[in-house]
Write an enzyme that holds these catalytic residues in place. Structure first.
Site, PDB file in Angstrom:
ATOM      1  N   HIS A 171       0.925  -1.219   0.173  1.00  0.00           N
ATOM      2  CA  HIS A 171      -0.029  -0.199   0.037  1.00  0.00           C
ATOM      3  C   HIS A 171       0.939   1.188  -0.104  1.00  0.00           C
ATOM      4  O   HIS A 171       2.043   1.157   0.440  1.00  0.00           O
ATOM      5  CB  HIS A 171      -0.811  -0.107   1.365  1.00  0.00           C
ATOM      6  CG  HIS A 171      -2.169   0.963   1.341  1.00  0.00           C
ATOM      7  ND1 HIS A 171      -1.807   2.142   1.434  1.00  0.00           N
ATOM      8  CD2 HIS A 171      -3.393   0.844   0.815  1.00  0.00           C
ATOM      9  CE1 HIS A 171      -3.118   2.976   1.408  1.00  0.00           C
ATOM     10  NE2 HIS A 171      -4.058   2.006   0.725  1.00  0.00           N
ATOM     11  N   ASP A 199      -8.003  -4.495  -0.491  1.00  0.00           N
ATOM     12  CA  ASP A 199      -8.626  -4.943  -1.677  1.00  0.00           C
ATOM     13  C   ASP A 199      -8.394  -6.348  -1.994  1.00  0.00           C
ATOM     14  O   ASP A 199      -8.803  -6.881  -2.786  1.00  0.00           O
ATOM     15  CB  ASP A 199      -7.845  -4.019  -2.771  1.00  0.00           C
ATOM     16  CG  ASP A 199      -7.885  -2.718  -2.369  1.00  0.00           C
ATOM     17  OD1 ASP A 199      -9.234  -2.165  -2.359  1.00  0.00           O
ATOM     18  OD2 ASP A 199      -7.024  -2.146  -2.317  1.00  0.00           O
TER      19      ASP A 199
END
Length: 430
Positions: free
Chosen positions: A306, A364
């Site tokens: 991320h 995700d």
């Protein structure tokens, strides 16, 4: 103010810059007077080292894997609360009392209907329009239907606009889905909770009774909580920038939805799901892991790492649990995508390459599988993201409007084009 200062030596001059400290997080060097004092700007593409505002809503510590809404850890809110409680917290700064919670829930519930003429607005789109395209248009047109809540200088109108958007976004999103598949619109039902109401509007049809599965409703509610806000990301910064010009709140949120639509921002869960489908089975994982390690191979493992989190994404653990609950309810614990996901997670947490680069699974990674299992097509993934993020955008917009130091956003640039030159008439150009 921390009492500290930083000095910058530029063009044989020493310029002193104040340093500000927040309650937690890194200190910031105040460069707001730098151009006035030195004649120079700073250069920071993507604003990755620039604090654009002061905020007390959300805090992220990427190194520690921490996400706080108003000081509360995201895992505690997702485990013990519900989405509307989180909405209240983000908007007003504190968790509601039982009486405040009931009043807030009621106010949201009785704003879920759309103006009836808005149903005709949907028919202006092609039948195969992307639901996000519909979302941008419909949310933007809210200001044409609700003139009584567009005066941003009126605190009451700001509150009404905020409630309207939180309440109407599930209806707008569900109708975008229904329109895209050619089914009739389903109107909201006041005796259902927020997530259950949304699921019913998405999946009910007039010809039969529809009962919302409480496991699915809880999963959607958690997804909404986990995506409700995420500090000064691209779409939130877009909402703030649009709002800094004095634009009405509906236009600002439409701008945020447009930004979220970008695949680098809101489309990551769809990309992760597509990657798992491409891998297909556990026995093919080593091939794809080796490709991910090969710098010359364009393949990348989606759903890992991320931009902010350099540790395990705190939302991913809750999303993993939620994913298992949904698949278990559906009898899909042997789902091949989940098997691939679990094996990839083990590798990411133990393989030296991934550990060294801190490529941990993010939210995700699991949310795409969960949404697919719930019956949503990939075109709806970002729509659900926008629905959930609406409250965060509104809280950030509201905070910006109420900040007396707020100015219209006006980033500077490093100009590398032509210097001044004279116009040459067309007849004299060869």
């Amino acid at each position: 103010m921390s009492g500290k200062s930083a000095t910058l030596t530029y063009d044989n001059r020493v310029i002193e810059l104040p340093v500000h400290g927040g309650t937690i997080g890194p200190e910031v060097i105040d460069i707001s007077t730098l151009y006035r004092d030195s004649g120079a700007f700073t250069y920071d593409p993507g604003f990755t080292s620039t604090a654009s505002c002061e905020s007390d809503i959300t805090f992220i510590d990427g190194d520690e894997g921490t996400l706080l809404y108003r000081g509360y850890p995201i895992d505690q809110l997702a485990e013990h609360g519900d989405f509307l409680e989180t909405c209240y917290l983000l908007l007003y700064g504190e968790l509601p009392t039982p009486a405040e919670k009931k009043d807030f829930d009621d106010r949201v519930t009785y704003h879920t209907m759309l103006h009836e003429q808005m149903s005709r607005f949907y028919t202006g789109f092609r039948r195969d329009a992307h639901p996000m395209a519909i979302m941008v248009g419909v949310v933007g047109c809210l200001s044409a239907f609700y003139h009584d809540s567009t005066d941003i200088s009126d605190p009451h109108q700001r509150m009404v606009a905020s409630l309207r958007m939180i309440a109407k976004m599930p209806t707008i999103a569900a109708w975008a889905y229904k329109y895209s598949i050619g089914q009739p619109f389903v109107y909201p039902q006041n005796d259902l909770d927020y997530a259950s109401n949304f699921l019913r509007m998405c999946f009910a049809v007039p010809c039969e009774e529809f009962k919302v599965n409480p496991v699915f409703a809880r999963a959607v509610d958690r997804i909404f909580i986990l995506h409700a806000d995420h500090e000064q990301n691209a779409s939130t910064s877009t909402v703030r920038l649009a709002g800094s010009s004095g634009a009405n709140p509906f236009a600002c949120i439409a701008a945020g939805i447009a930004c979220l639509w970008g695949p680098a921002h809101g489309g990551a869960n769809e990309a992760a799901l597509n990657m798992l489908s491409e891998i297909g089975s556990v026995d093919r994982i080593p091939e794809y892991v080796n490709r991910a390690k090969d710098r010359d191979d364009p393949f990348r493992l989606m759903g890992f790492g991320h931009r902010v989190y350099k540790n395990y994404d705190p939302r991913a653990k809750i999303m993993q649990k939620t994913c298992h609950e949904v698949l278990g309810e559906l009898g899909m614990n042997d789902d091949p995508l989940l098997e691939v996901a679990i094996e990839l997670e083990k590798i990411a947490l133990n393989d030296e390459y991934f550990v060294e680069k801190k490529l941990y699974p993010n939210i995700d990674f699991y949310s795409g599988i969960t949404l697919k299992a719930l019956g949503f097509p990939t075109t709806m993934f970002t729509v659900l993201f926008a629905l959930a993020r609406t409250v965060g955008w509104i809280a950030q917009w509201k905070e910006m409007i109420e900040d007396p130091r707020q100015k219209i956003g006006r980033p500077r640039q490093l100009y590398t084009g032509q210097t001044q030159r004279d116009y040459v008439p067309l007849s004299m150009r060869s």
